[in-house]
Design an enzyme around this catalytic site. Structure first.
Site, mmCIF file in Angstrom:
data_model
loop_
_atom_site.group_PDB
_atom_site.id
_atom_site.type_symbol
_atom_site.label_atom_id
_atom_site.label_comp_id
_atom_site.label_asym_id
_atom_site.label_seq_id
_atom_site.Cartn_x
_atom_site.Cartn_y
_atom_site.Cartn_z
ATOM 1 N N ILE A 297 -60.967 -54.037 32.357
ATOM 2 C CA ILE A 297 -61.902 -52.752 32.601
ATOM 3 C C ILE A 297 -63.004 -52.857 32.096
ATOM 4 O O ILE A 297 -64.390 -52.298 33.074
ATOM 5 C CB ILE A 297 -61.531 -51.611 32.389
ATOM 6 C CG1 ILE A 297 -61.689 -50.155 32.978
ATOM 7 C CG2 ILE A 297 -61.710 -51.441 31.027
ATOM 8 C CD1 ILE A 297 -60.667 -49.492 33.216
ATOM 9 N N ASP B 107 -59.629 -48.140 24.730
ATOM 10 C CA ASP B 107 -61.124 -47.535 23.734
ATOM 11 C C ASP B 107 -61.884 -48.267 22.785
ATOM 12 O O ASP B 107 -63.234 -48.512 23.166
ATOM 13 C CB ASP B 107 -60.624 -46.679 23.116
ATOM 14 C CG ASP B 107 -61.504 -45.461 22.557
ATOM 15 O OD1 ASP B 107 -62.153 -45.006 23.090
ATOM 16 O OD2 ASP B 107 -60.965 -45.375 21.587
#
Length: 172
Positions: free
Chosen positions: A11, A34
């Site tokens: 991502i 994250d």
């Protein structure tokens, strides 16, 4: 109508207007998606998150909510941070997971983002069953995008592993 697509990949390498971060409530980085976003995006993301913590989100970002920051060194323009729920067999938290996707799209629309990349929120260390997480993600994103005016060109699900790809492909 926005095109819903599925990519098996990283991502942090997506060339989109906004990347959604499966953040923890502290907004200060962590593991999984994250941690990858914070590492690759660099210190500007952490600085922006610290500003949010010092002002509007002193107690952290609530589960199901979303907020945007710069994307730092990522190829995206913005990172939209959202906190997914931890899965619990004893309590249905599906609405909180759906809220992550709805709120991320609301923030993306406010920013003027036309392309958005989503991870499989809560399906990693938060333990959400992959098939159910994929179903909630795809249905919520499709329903939310179809309900509003034409705002988005592409809404992309970016998954890392083969099992996740299979789960999202089955729902798409």
């Amino acid at each position: 109508m926005a095109e819903l697509t599925l990519v098996r990949g990283d991502i942090t390498e997506q060339h989109v207007d906004a990347v959604v971060n499966a953040a923890n409530s502290s907004l200060l980085g962590g593991g999984g998606v994250d941690g990858a976003i914070h590492r690759k995006g660099g210190p500007d993301i952490l600085a922006a998150c610290r500003e949010l913590r010092a002002s509007r989100y002193g107690g952290g970002l609530p589960t199901g909510q979303a907020v945007a920051t710069t994307a730092g060194r990522l190829p995206a323009r913005w990172v939209i941070h959202t906190v997914g729920p931890v899965w619990a067999q004893s309590e249905d938290r599906s609405e909180l997971l759906a809220s992550c996707y709805r709120e991320s799209l609301r923030v993306a629309a406010e920013l003027g983002a036309r392309t958005v990349a989503f991870p499989a929120i809560s399906t990693g260390v938060y333990g959400w069953p992959l098939d159910d997480g994929a179903r909630i993600a795809v249905h919520t994103v499709r329903e939310t995008a179809d309900a509003g005016p034409e705002r988005f060109a592409e809404l992309r699900f970016v998954v890392f592993g083969g099992r996740a790809h299979e789960a999202f492909a089955a729902v798409l």
